[in-house]
Scaffold this motif. Structure first.
Motif, PDB file in Angstrom:
ATOM      1  N   UNK A   1       9.073  -1.951  -0.447  1.00 24.13           N
ATOM      2  CA  UNK A   1       8.784  -2.747  -1.637  1.00 24.13           C
ATOM      3  C   UNK A   1       8.161  -4.095  -1.314  1.00 24.13           C
ATOM      4  N   UNK A   2       8.564  -4.686  -0.208  1.00 25.89           N
ATOM      5  CA  UNK A   2       8.085  -6.035   0.113  1.00 25.89           C
ATOM      6  C   UNK A   2       6.733  -6.041   0.807  1.00 25.89           C
ATOM      7  N   UNK A   3       6.217  -4.843   1.138  1.00 27.78           N
ATOM      8  CA  UNK A   3       4.878  -4.785   1.713  1.00 27.78           C
ATOM      9  C   UNK A   3       3.847  -4.850   0.590  1.00 27.78           C
ATOM     10  N   UNK A   4       2.762  -5.582   0.847  1.00 23.71           N
ATOM     11  CA  UNK A   4       1.723  -5.728  -0.173  1.00 23.71           C
ATOM     12  C   UNK A   4       0.728  -4.571  -0.154  1.00 23.71           C
TER      13      UNK A   4
ATOM     14  N   UNK B   1      -8.766   6.312  -0.750  1.00 22.93           N
ATOM     15  CA  UNK B   1      -7.325   6.458  -0.886  1.00 22.93           C
ATOM     16  C   UNK B   1      -6.692   5.242  -1.536  1.00 22.93           C
ATOM     17  N   UNK B   2      -5.357   5.149  -1.495  1.00 20.84           N
ATOM     18  CA  UNK B   2      -4.645   4.015  -2.121  1.00 20.84           C
ATOM     19  C   UNK B   2      -5.161   2.681  -1.596  1.00 20.84           C
ATOM     20  N   UNK B   3      -5.328   1.728  -2.498  1.00 15.88           N
ATOM     21  CA  UNK B   3      -5.822   0.400  -2.140  1.00 15.88           C
ATOM     22  C   UNK B   3      -4.688  -0.606  -2.137  1.00 15.88           C
ATOM     23  N   UNK B   4      -5.011  -1.804  -1.735  1.00 18.41           N
ATOM     24  CA  UNK B   4      -4.011  -2.878  -1.736  1.00 18.41           C
ATOM     25  C   UNK B   4      -3.480  -3.107  -3.146  1.00 18.41           C
ATOM     26  N   UNK B   5      -2.211  -3.396  -3.253  1.00 17.03           N
ATOM     27  CA  UNK B   5      -1.602  -3.667  -4.554  1.00 17.03           C
ATOM     28  C   UNK B   5      -0.995  -5.058  -4.529  1.00 17.03           C
ATOM     29  N   UNK B   6      -0.692  -5.556  -5.743  1.00 13.30           N
ATOM     30  CA  UNK B   6      -0.127  -6.894  -5.818  1.00 13.30           C
ATOM     31  C   UNK B   6       1.270  -6.921  -5.224  1.00 13.30           C
ATOM     32  N   UNK B   7       1.691  -8.089  -4.819  1.00 15.59           N
ATOM     33  CA  UNK B   7       3.023  -8.246  -4.228  1.00 15.59           C
ATOM     34  C   UNK B   7       4.090  -7.880  -5.251  1.00 15.59           C
ATOM     35  N   UNK B   8       5.195  -7.355  -4.756  1.00 14.44           N
ATOM     36  CA  UNK B   8       6.290  -6.947  -5.634  1.00 14.44           C
ATOM     37  C   UNK B   8       7.111  -8.167  -6.036  1.00 14.44           C
ATOM     38  N   UNK B   9       7.128  -8.452  -7.331  1.00 16.36           N
ATOM     39  CA  UNK B   9       7.875  -9.598  -7.852  1.00 16.36           C
ATOM     40  C   UNK B   9       8.938  -9.191  -8.862  1.00 16.36           C
ATOM     41  N   UNK B  10       8.730  -8.038  -9.525  1.00 15.75           N
ATOM     42  CA  UNK B  10       9.686  -7.579 -10.538  1.00 15.75           C
ATOM     43  C   UNK B  10      10.024  -6.106 -10.271  1.00 15.75           C
TER      44      UNK B  10
END
Length: 468
Positions: free
Chosen positions: A134-137, A221-230
């Protein structure tokens, strides 16, 4: 190696299955007839109906000549007592499963006072794995090896553009990257250059993280996603307790939905932050009212696999970036991940991997079990006198089910080829089918010392559970 497993439940069964396939003498002890019937019908081990705390039974099993006792009954206190008794009666190493959160901050004291060699907590270990993801961006879920320099990732072929129908040799893998396995219909295939990739396959890649990301980008394939905050957690069990506290410590906003009022009160008292909601996590109206679609991640941790599956699928359809479902049945994992859920996580496999790493000794730095234990990925420190050292890989005669996937030599990552040579002290990442684990020992453990000496040699100097 002689191993006594006290408790034949899911974890005990998985451990007995793995250890019995590696030329070990395994004894499973339990008091439940149905549990022992399953063990007898499916495993080549000795089963005994008895309580693990009976000194008479332990004496009959010649506990003083046993190499390892693993206590994994349903009671923490029983596990601690059994392991402590076995140790005092002469067993070389003992492991106890301790799950109660109230013991979490007392583990070191319990180990020291009860003379235990290792304590495992399945829920805590599972929470750590979830937090790591979860904490990986990044969008890709990678297993990390060789000091986070090498990653292993699985791709659903249907998520990659233009990959289905190609042969392995036509993928253009010029970068330091390797396709180590293909999962097809729940079975592991070791591919070669002529292997065709099918649309419903899952492929396992290993190599430098930058190369894996480049591969993903090349095939859309899957791209970078925003950081997990919620994060929204469904179910308020022990995993949720550990997971919520760890996420809050890292600045993540946490909501928990739990349908047991008493459990909600416990969580409210013992979790330092977050919002506890009393309600049914399968209630779509409630999920919408709590703005599920605005969450960065949802983790479904109820006691029912089917509920976890449906909730995670619903979250994915609502646009949640990361969805995780806890499953207890390992045969569900490939099915669930084919449906689009990011991760199907199984506490038994995680805990079994932790115990097996401890069992393999100080030279095994990390170990992961894949597809219900059909395969393992290990990071091993190469030793000077082992067979794997000093000889070209092409000349070693490695079985098809053992793949040397990556090597760290002189601080440089190498994806080895047939003419590659492994040197003493190199860190080696190995993909190994479960059926070949016995052969793996022949290559990585010295003939003179034997597997048993290697098993415990890594712990003697430091007195810790692992020197790495």
């Amino acid at each position: 190696m002689r191993v006594i497993i006290v408790g034949g439940g899911k974890l005990g069964y998985k451990l007995a299955e793995s250890l019995s396939q590696q030329e070990n003498d395994v004894v499973v002890m339990d008091i439940d007839d149905h549990t022992l019937e399953k063990v007898d019908e499916n495993l080549d081990v000795l089963s005994i109906k008895s309580n693990g705390v009976r000194i008479e039974t332990l004496k009959q099993l010649q506990i003083e000549h046993s190499d390892l006792t693993i206590a994994v009954t349903g009671s923490d206190e029983t596990n601690i007592l059994v392991a402590s008794m076995a140790k005092k009666m002469g067993c070389r190493k003992v492991i106890a499963r301790v799950r109660n959160p109230e013991y979490a901050d007392q583990v070191d004291f319990i180990k020291a006072s009860m003379k235990l060699d290792h304590i495992v907590n399945p829920e805590l270990a599972t929470a750590k794995e979830i937090v790591k993801y979860l904490l990986k961006s990044q969008a890709l879920y990678m297993e990390d090896f060789i000091k986070n320099k090498v990653g292993m990732v699985d791709f659903r072929v249907q998520d990659l553009k233009g990959l289905a129908g190609k042969k392995i040799k036509n993928l253009g893998l010029d970068e330091p990257i390797l396709v180590v396995a293909i999962s097809r219909n729940g079975e592991i295939i070791i591919p070669h250059g002529e292997t065709d990739i099918l649309a419903k396959d899952t492929i396992y890649l290993m190599g430098e993280k930058e190369s894996i990301n480049a591969f993903s980008k090349k095939y859309m394939g899957p791209r970078e996603v925003r950081a997990t905050r919620k994060v929204l957690l469904i179910g308020g069990g022990r995993i949720t307790y550990y997971l919520a506290n760890k996420l809050i410590e890292n600045g993540v906003d946490v909501k928990i939905i739990e349908q047991d009022k008493e459990r909600c009160e416990y969580l409210a008292e013992n979790i330092k932050g977050g919002l506890i909601i009393y309600g049914d996590g399968t209630d779509v109206d409630l999920l919408n009212a709590e703005n599920m679609g605005d969450m960065d991640a949802l983790v479904s941790l109820t006691g029912l696999d089917e509920e976890n599956l449906l909730i995670a699928l619903l979250a994915k359809q609502c646009g949640v970036n990361k969805t995780i479902a806890k499953v207890s049945r390992t045969n569900y994992i490939p099915i669930i991940e084919q449906l689009g859920i990011d991760i199907a996580i199984n506490s038994i496999l995680i805990t079994a991997g932790e115990i097996l790493r401890f069992v393999r000794g100080g030279r095994v730095v990390s170990l992961s079990l894949l597809l219900g234990g059909q395969a393992e990925v290990l990071e091993i420190i190469a030793q000077e006198k082992s067979k794997i050292v000093g000889t070209r890989l092409a000349d070693l005669g490695l079985p098809k089910g053992i793949i040397i996937a990556a090597v760290l030599h002189e601080n440089k990552i190498v994806i080895p080829k047939g003419n590659s040579v492994i040197h003493p002290g190199d860190r080696v990442v190995v993909f190994c089918l479960q059926a070949e684990v016995v052969n793996l020992k022949k290559y990585f453990y010295t003939a003179k010392g034997g597997f048993i000496n290697e098993l415990w040699g890594g712990y003697k100097s430091s007195g810790k559970s692992s020197p790495f």
